[in-house]
Design a protein around this motif. Structure first.
Motif, PDB file in Angstrom:
ATOM      1  N   LYS A  92       4.307   3.481   8.909  1.00  0.00           N
ATOM      2  CA  LYS A  92       5.331   2.718   9.642  1.00  0.00           C
ATOM      3  C   LYS A  92       6.210   1.920   8.677  1.00  0.00           C
ATOM      4  O   LYS A  92       7.427   1.834   8.850  1.00  0.00           O
ATOM      5  CB  LYS A  92       4.673   1.772  10.650  1.00  0.00           C
ATOM      6  N   TYR A  93       5.585   1.347   7.653  1.00  0.00           N
ATOM      7  CA  TYR A  93       6.353   0.591   6.661  1.00  0.00           C
ATOM      8  C   TYR A  93       7.241   1.518   5.832  1.00  0.00           C
ATOM      9  O   TYR A  93       8.351   1.137   5.431  1.00  0.00           O
ATOM     10  CB  TYR A  93       5.410  -0.190   5.743  1.00  0.00           C
ATOM     11  N   ILE A  94       6.759   2.732   5.596  1.00  0.00           N
ATOM     12  CA  ILE A  94       7.579   3.708   4.866  1.00  0.00           C
ATOM     13  C   ILE A  94       8.790   4.102   5.713  1.00  0.00           C
ATOM     14  O   ILE A  94       9.919   4.172   5.214  1.00  0.00           O
ATOM     15  CB  ILE A  94       6.737   4.959   4.516  1.00  0.00           C
ATOM     16  N   ASP A  95       8.547   4.342   6.980  1.00  0.00           N
ATOM     17  CA  ASP A  95       9.610   4.811   7.875  1.00  0.00           C
ATOM     18  C   ASP A  95      10.554   3.698   8.314  1.00  0.00           C
ATOM     19  O   ASP A  95      11.721   3.960   8.652  1.00  0.00           O
ATOM     20  CB  ASP A  95       8.994   5.462   9.126  1.00  0.00           C
ATOM     21  N   ASN A  96      10.071   2.446   8.319  1.00  0.00           N
ATOM     22  CA  ASN A  96      10.878   1.322   8.813  1.00  0.00           C
ATOM     23  C   ASN A  96      10.857   0.170   7.796  1.00  0.00           C
ATOM     24  O   ASN A  96      10.046  -0.766   7.911  1.00  0.00           O
ATOM     25  CB  ASN A  96      10.333   0.828  10.161  1.00  0.00           C
ATOM     26  N   PRO A  97      11.728   0.210   6.811  1.00  0.00           N
ATOM     27  CA  PRO A  97      11.756  -0.822   5.758  1.00  0.00           C
ATOM     28  C   PRO A  97      11.908  -2.247   6.297  1.00  0.00           C
ATOM     29  O   PRO A  97      11.409  -3.191   5.674  1.00  0.00           O
ATOM     30  CB  PRO A  97      12.971  -0.422   4.912  1.00  0.00           C
ATOM     31  N   LEU A 223       6.534   1.930  -1.749  1.00  0.00           N
ATOM     32  CA  LEU A 223       6.652   2.571  -0.432  1.00  0.00           C
ATOM     33  C   LEU A 223       7.731   3.645  -0.404  1.00  0.00           C
ATOM     34  O   LEU A 223       7.655   4.581   0.400  1.00  0.00           O
ATOM     35  CB  LEU A 223       6.930   1.519   0.641  1.00  0.00           C
ATOM     36  N   ASN A 224       8.709   3.492  -1.269  1.00  0.00           N
ATOM     37  CA  ASN A 224       9.794   4.487  -1.310  1.00  0.00           C
ATOM     38  C   ASN A 224       9.454   5.684  -2.184  1.00  0.00           C
ATOM     39  O   ASN A 224      10.199   6.671  -2.194  1.00  0.00           O
ATOM     40  CB  ASN A 224      11.084   3.839  -1.826  1.00  0.00           C
ATOM     41  N   HIS A 225       8.343   5.601  -2.889  1.00  0.00           N
ATOM     42  CA  HIS A 225       7.946   6.721  -3.746  1.00  0.00           C
ATOM     43  C   HIS A 225       7.427   7.866  -2.869  1.00  0.00           C
ATOM     44  O   HIS A 225       6.518   7.667  -2.050  1.00  0.00           O
ATOM     45  CB  HIS A 225       6.862   6.282  -4.731  1.00  0.00           C
ATOM     46  N   PRO A 226       7.974   9.072  -3.026  1.00  0.00           N
ATOM     47  CA  PRO A 226       7.565  10.181  -2.147  1.00  0.00           C
ATOM     48  C   PRO A 226       6.084  10.549  -2.265  1.00  0.00           C
ATOM     49  O   PRO A 226       5.488  11.033  -1.291  1.00  0.00           O
ATOM     50  CB  PRO A 226       8.459  11.343  -2.601  1.00  0.00           C
ATOM     51  N   ASP A 227       5.480  10.294  -3.416  1.00  0.00           N
ATOM     52  CA  ASP A 227       4.075  10.682  -3.585  1.00  0.00           C
ATOM     53  C   ASP A 227       3.125   9.806  -2.770  1.00  0.00           C
ATOM     54  O   ASP A 227       2.036  10.255  -2.391  1.00  0.00           O
ATOM     55  CB  ASP A 227       3.675  10.603  -5.060  1.00  0.00           C
ATOM     56  N   LEU A 228       3.520   8.558  -2.489  1.00  0.00           N
ATOM     57  CA  LEU A 228       2.644   7.694  -1.697  1.00  0.00           C
ATOM     58  C   LEU A 228       2.425   8.298  -0.319  1.00  0.00           C
ATOM     59  O   LEU A 228       1.307   8.284   0.210  1.00  0.00           O
ATOM     60  CB  LEU A 228       3.239   6.289  -1.558  1.00  0.00           C
ATOM     61  N   GLU A 229       3.469   8.817   0.255  1.00  0.00           N
ATOM     62  CA  GLU A 229       3.365   9.440   1.571  1.00  0.00           C
ATOM     63  C   GLU A 229       2.356  10.592   1.542  1.00  0.00           C
ATOM     64  O   GLU A 229       1.555  10.757   2.475  1.00  0.00           O
ATOM     65  CB  GLU A 229       4.737   9.952   2.007  1.00  0.00           C
ATOM     66  N   ASP A 230       2.390  11.364   0.458  1.00  0.00           N
ATOM     67  CA  ASP A 230       1.453  12.491   0.341  1.00  0.00           C
ATOM     68  C   ASP A 230       0.017  11.997   0.187  1.00  0.00           C
ATOM     69  O   ASP A 230      -0.910  12.560   0.769  1.00  0.00           O
ATOM     70  CB  ASP A 230       1.834  13.371  -0.857  1.00  0.00           C
TER      71      ASP A 230
END
Length: 266
Positions: A92-97, A223-230
């Motif tokens: 949620k924090y990644i999707d909603n800064p 949070l903006n780093h794409p690898d964190l999401e993975d």
């Protein structure tokens, strides 16, 4: 009694009453055989009674063991749900800064760091020969398969533990400050309710504070780093599947406990 029978045999033999002697001898043999059979039956009854006493002792021990296994498994399921819920919150924090809050981010990162390991009590009943004491065929079969039933859950636990140590931790060390995250875990007593004393929090863990990092942390960059999401996806998916397997295992443990209860004498 033996002397009495011997005298009868001698008298019949002396009187040359061979036919009567033969019939008597046969009758004596029959009586001896009947006596042996009765003795064997009494011995078998005693052995059966002894086995049933031993079976009851074994069943009561198994009842205690599998209730402990169930309690521990429920703890691990709850633990994994914590990992999963924190992963979803970080999504949620990644999707909603606009929703981002450092304290909350650090807390949920801290909750994705641990791993759950199910370490059940496993009794080698087949190896010890005790499995033969159990009369209930369905229970005996369930106990025979018990060791193999837990393997799927353990494999998923090992998978997350390995991934976390080799991939997730190095990523956080490189892009954030692990000291800050760990300190948040200490302050919030994240692991307190997951001690060996199931269901009891411990204050000692929360006192092991190590302070926040002196180095600047940029949670937005993390949070903006794409690898964190993975990495969070792996955290969620591996532990989610482990819980699916755990739910199946839980049903089997409950069934075993029910079968044991049906066999324990009141």
């Amino acid at each position: 009694m033996i002397k009495f029978f011997r005298k009868i045999r001698q008298r019949l033999f002396a009187e040359n009453k061979f036919s009567k002697y033969l019939l008597y001898a046969i009758g004596e043999i029959v009586l001896v055989v009947i006596g042996i059979l009765i003795a064997l039956q009494i011995n078998n009854n005693n052995e059966e009674k002894k086995d049933r006493i031993e079976e009851q002792t074994l069943l009561k021990q198994l009842h205690s063991d599998f209730n402990s296994n169930l309690e521990q498994l429920d703890q691990k399921i709850s633990f994994r749900k914590t990992f999963m819920n924190s992963s979803k919150q970080l999504f949620k924090y990644i999707d909603n800064p606009s929703l981002r809050n450092k304290d909350s981010i650090d807390l949920h990162l801290a909750k994705t760091l641990p791993y759950a390991t199910f370490d059940p009590i496993i009794n080698d009943l087949a190896g010890s020969g005790e499995l033969g004491l159990i009369k209930n065929t369905e229970l005996k079969q369930a106990l025979t398969h018990w060791s193999s039933n837990i393997m799927d859950v353990i494999e998923d636990e090992v998978l997350w533990k390995k991934y976390r140590g080799e991939e997730y931790f190095p990523f956080l060390i490189q892009h954030y400050q692990l000291r800050t995250i760990r300190n948040k875990a200490y302050k919030s007593n994240v692991l307190g309710k997951f001690t060996l004393q199931i269901g009891k929090n411990t204050e000692a863990y929360s006192k092991n504070q190590i302070g926040n990092s002196v180095h600047k942390e940029d949670f937005n960059k993390l949070l903006n780093h794409p690898d964190l999401e993975d990495h969070l996806t792996r955290c969620y998916s591996i532990n989610s599947w482990a819980n699916e397997q755990s739910a199946i295992l839980r049903q089997r443990i409950v069934k075993i406990i029910e079968l044991i209860n049906s066999e324990i004498d009141d």
